[in-house]
Design a protein around this motif. Structure first.
Motif, PDB file in Angstrom:
ATOM      1  N   GLY B 253       0.775  -1.334   0.063  1.00 13.59           N
ATOM      2  CA  GLY B 253      -0.258  -0.176  -0.058  1.00 13.59           C
ATOM      3  C   GLY B 253       0.964   1.036  -0.173  1.00 13.59           C
ATOM      4  O   GLY B 253       2.356   1.132  -0.435  1.00 13.59           O
ATOM      5  N   LYS B 254       0.226   2.559   0.351  1.00 15.09           N
ATOM      6  CA  LYS B 254       0.999   3.397   0.089  1.00 15.09           C
ATOM      7  C   LYS B 254       1.815   3.649   1.484  1.00 15.09           C
ATOM      8  O   LYS B 254       2.001   4.530   2.498  1.00 15.09           O
ATOM      9  N   ILE B 326      -2.463  -3.286   4.875  1.00 16.29           N
ATOM     10  CA  ILE B 326      -2.191  -2.510   3.742  1.00 16.29           C
ATOM     11  C   ILE B 326      -2.221  -0.999   4.353  1.00 16.29           C
ATOM     12  O   ILE B 326      -3.287  -0.964   5.064  1.00 16.29           O
ATOM     13  N   VAL B 327      -1.010  -0.285   3.858  1.00 14.75           N
ATOM     14  CA  VAL B 327      -1.414   1.048   4.559  1.00 14.75           C
ATOM     15  C   VAL B 327      -1.879   2.160   3.492  1.00 14.75           C
ATOM     16  O   VAL B 327      -1.780   2.075   2.896  1.00 14.75           O
ATOM     17  N   MET B 328      -2.719   2.928   4.465  1.00 12.99           N
ATOM     18  CA  MET B 328      -3.764   4.002   3.739  1.00 12.99           C
ATOM     19  C   MET B 328      -3.627   5.578   4.321  1.00 12.99           C
ATOM     20  O   MET B 328      -2.734   5.715   5.022  1.00 12.99           O
ATOM     21  N   ASP B 332      -7.583   7.629   0.566  1.00 18.25           N
ATOM     22  CA  ASP B 332      -8.308   6.535   0.435  1.00 18.25           C
ATOM     23  C   ASP B 332      -9.263   7.074   1.372  1.00 18.25           C
ATOM     24  O   ASP B 332      -9.596   7.283   2.252  1.00 18.25           O
TER      25      ASP B 332
END
Lengths: 161, 492
Positions: B253-254, B326-328, B332
């Motif tokens: 992810g981010k 998952i990094v948001m 998002d």
């Protein structure tokens, strides 16, 4: 458009070679899809006959699993990964861009039979997100600006054949 | 940043050989004490001693359930039958997770050896690995590894000259997420639709082909050889009381550093994001870390000090899951993320039980409504209610956990839901139906550059005059924003 398939030698050899017919349906469907690219009615009926199971069961299984296709796919299958990592890195926009570039609906095949555009389940290459697979080739970190180039690469490859 | 990285020690147990040995050469595996654990089990231990060590290690199922592995082995060992099976669940279906793929591709023998040890412990002579067809390289590596081990007498009849025989076969899935559920997986191996069975009877009593079956996940097996060789106390020296050992995560992810990590359990999430992950990418603001895939939840910044273990993540309404992380960031939309996961579960629901088949579809419809700007405030209560019903009444783990993304985002990001239903705005600017593109009159120079890029010709205005976007015709593609050299078009 669907030329009826009459040659089942490849499936027959596979089924004959199995030590045990129990649980053979999914491997047989895999084999058939590998041989013909999809699973038309006549192939399903043939497998049912050879494994001595009801055709309804074959159809039930073939439609349950997403990797089996009852319709013919394009020569180049453009699959945009729809896993979470790709999703948060704009995979959906990339998928739409392919559909727009090829003027075709998502999940559909172009009229010339060259391209099928679809989203797929996570291909497990999250470090490269967003990921696009064309047949077995992986394209990583795809931006909308790359879409035309990828399509042109395959158009050129097809032209060269 | 790089100094900080070195403070956090990753510990490799499950992935100890990945990237270090050539997985296609069994000799390299053997050189790193490969098949020593199997020899130790067969020649120096009784089957019940093997079960006891695994039980004492406190190893919990790494597929997401977190059930005690040793207890599972004990149940299957206790079952009386002529034939038993050891199964490996390699149907890694969570989007954003690729731990099992890496283990199978990087160290296939580690899993094969562990399955044989399990076979010895529970009295089974046959092992089956159910693997996703989407992982062709892992399939190839496993076939090769099985051949090599058989040719050296490390698998097959009379292993290492003992009385113990164990064979392993491979079974390819065909693209169905629900097959990660153990009973659905067994139905699939038997050639049917991957629909779950009612439990009990549990697989330990009646599993594959109705025989007692022990089924574990790839990463669970990947810990076994080291536990046998080094003992349960050694294993317990990593992690914490609730969750001993390490866990592999797919960090994506981010975040600046994406990839696989193996960390001792109990490490705070903050260390994972900031130190190992190197912080949020592109200088954006952290919004959430999503764990557990479609069955998990989103954890906000105020809970980043939560230790990564089964109990703590569960208390936040998320789950450990198989290891997707998952990094948001601020861009998002949390309603959009819930919708994304519900689209997944609604499509992957096998259809056998009504709460999951119909309930998830209704949940998805409500979420779609909210993201399209036609949601009502009462929809939030409806979402909560229906989510609980689906959790409580579904037949298998898929439906029992599918509303988790909704429940956790409703709990931690209720403001965002309210902004969608009350103000009809998407705070992160991702729900296109709630967006408007407008020209800021003071900034527009009337350069006309935006007009030709608009695919629907909805921008009007003469040269050197302020341009206007026809809101009814605008398809919100954003092409004009990208083109404008004066940042005169804003979305909001």
């Amino acid at each position: 458009m669907s030329d009826s398939i009459t040659n089942f030698t490849e499936i027959d050899t596979f089924i004959d070679g199995l030590p045990d017919k129990n649980g053979a349906l999914i491997p047989a469907l895999h084999k058939a899809q590998e041989a013909y690219g999809y699973l038309p009615k006549e192939v399903q009926l043939h497998i049912a006959k050879r494994l001595q199971i009801p055709a309804a069961k074959v159809y039930g299984v073939a439609t349950f699993y997403s990797l089996f296709s009852l319709e013919k796919k394009g020569k180049y299958r453009i699959n945009v990964c729809m896993g979470t990592a790709c999703y948060v890195r704009s995979a959906e926009v990339v998928l739409k861009e392919f559909a727009k570039e090829l003027k075709v609906d998502i999940k559909a095949t172009t009229d010339d039979g060259l391209f099928t555009v679809d989203g797929v389940r996570c291909v497990g290459a999250c470090g490269l997100a967003p990921v696009v697979m064309v047949n077995d080739k992986v394209f990583g970190r795809v931006a909308t600006a790359d879409v035309r180039g990828i399509v042109e690469e395959y158009l050129a490859a097809d032209h060269a054949e | 940043m790089s100094n900080q990285n070195t403070e956090i020690r990753q510990v490799r147990i499950a992935m100890r050989n990945c990237g270090i040995i050539d997985p296609s050469n069994i000799m390299e595996y053997i050189a790193r004490s490969g098949y020593d654990a199997l020899a130790k089990a067969i020649f120096e231990m009784q089957p019940n001693e093997v079960v006891d060590v695994v039980k004492a290690s406190g190893l919990r199922g790494r597929g997401g359930g977190g059930f005690s592995t040793g207890t599972k082995w004990q149940f299957t060992a206790a079952a009386k039958a002529d034939k038993k099976f050891v199964m490996c669940n390699a149907d890694e279906g969570d989007p954003g997770a690729f731990m099992d793929r890496s283990i199978l591709e990087g160290d296939p023998h580690g899993v094969l050896e562990a399955m044989a040890i399990c076979g010895y412990a529970i009295g089974a002579q046959e092992g089956v690995i159910y693997i996703r067809a989407e992982y062709p390289r892992a399939v190839e590596r496993l076939y090769q590894a099985i051949d090599q081990a058989e040719s050296m007498g490390l698998l097959g009849d009379n292993i290492m000259g003992s009385n113990f025989s164990f064979k392993i076969s491979l079974y390819l899935g065909a693209g169905a997420f629900v097959c990660g559920e153990e009973t659905a997986l067994m139905n699939s191996v038997q050639g049917g639709r991957g629909e779950p069975r009612l439990k009990p009877p549990f697989p330990a009593q009646r599993g594959l082909w109705d025989a007692p079956t022990n089924i574990n996940n790839v990463e669970t097996f990947a810990n076994i050889t080291q536990i046998i060789l080094k003992g349960s106390d050694w294993f317990r020296s990593f992690g914490n009381e609730d969750s001993p050992g390490t866990k592999v995560f797919a960090l994506a992810g981010k975040v600046n550093n994406v990839g696989l990590i193996e960390i001792p359990m109990g490490l705070p999430l903050r260390d994972v994001v900031d130190k190992i992950g190197g912080g949020v990418a592109d200088g954006k603001k952290f919004k959430a870390i999503q764990t557990g895939g479609p069955s998990g939840g989103c954890i906000p910044a105020e809970h980043l000090d939560t230790p990564v273990d089964f109990k703590s993540l569960g208390a936040l309404g998320s789950i450990m899951g198989s290891g997707g992380m998952i990094v948001m960031d601020e861009d998002d939309c949390m309603v959009g993320i819930s919708k994304f996961f519900l689209e997944f579960t609604a499509e992957e629901s096998c259809g056998k039980c009504t709460p999951c088949r119909v309930g998830n579809m209704r949940l998805l419809e409500i979420l779609t409504r909210i993201t399209e700007g036609t949601g009502k405030e009462s929809d939030l209560a409806e979402l909560e209610n229906l989510s609980r019903t689906v959790c409580d009444t579904s037949l298998c783990g898929l439906g029992q956990s599918s509303p988790n993304p909704i429940l956790s985002t409703l709990k931690f990001y209720r403001d965002e839901y309210l902004a969608h239903v009350v103000d009809k705005k998407c705070p992160s600017g991702t729900c296109t139906d709630l967006l408007n593109y407008e020209v800021v009159a003071e900034k527009c120079k009337g350069c006309t550059l935006c007009k030709p890029v608009c695919p629907v010709n909805c921008i009007s205005g003469e040269r050197k005059e302020v341009h206007i976007i026809d809101q009814d015709a605008c398809i919100k593609c954003g092409a004009c924003v990208d083109k404008c050299p004066f940042n005169a078009i804003i979305k909001g």
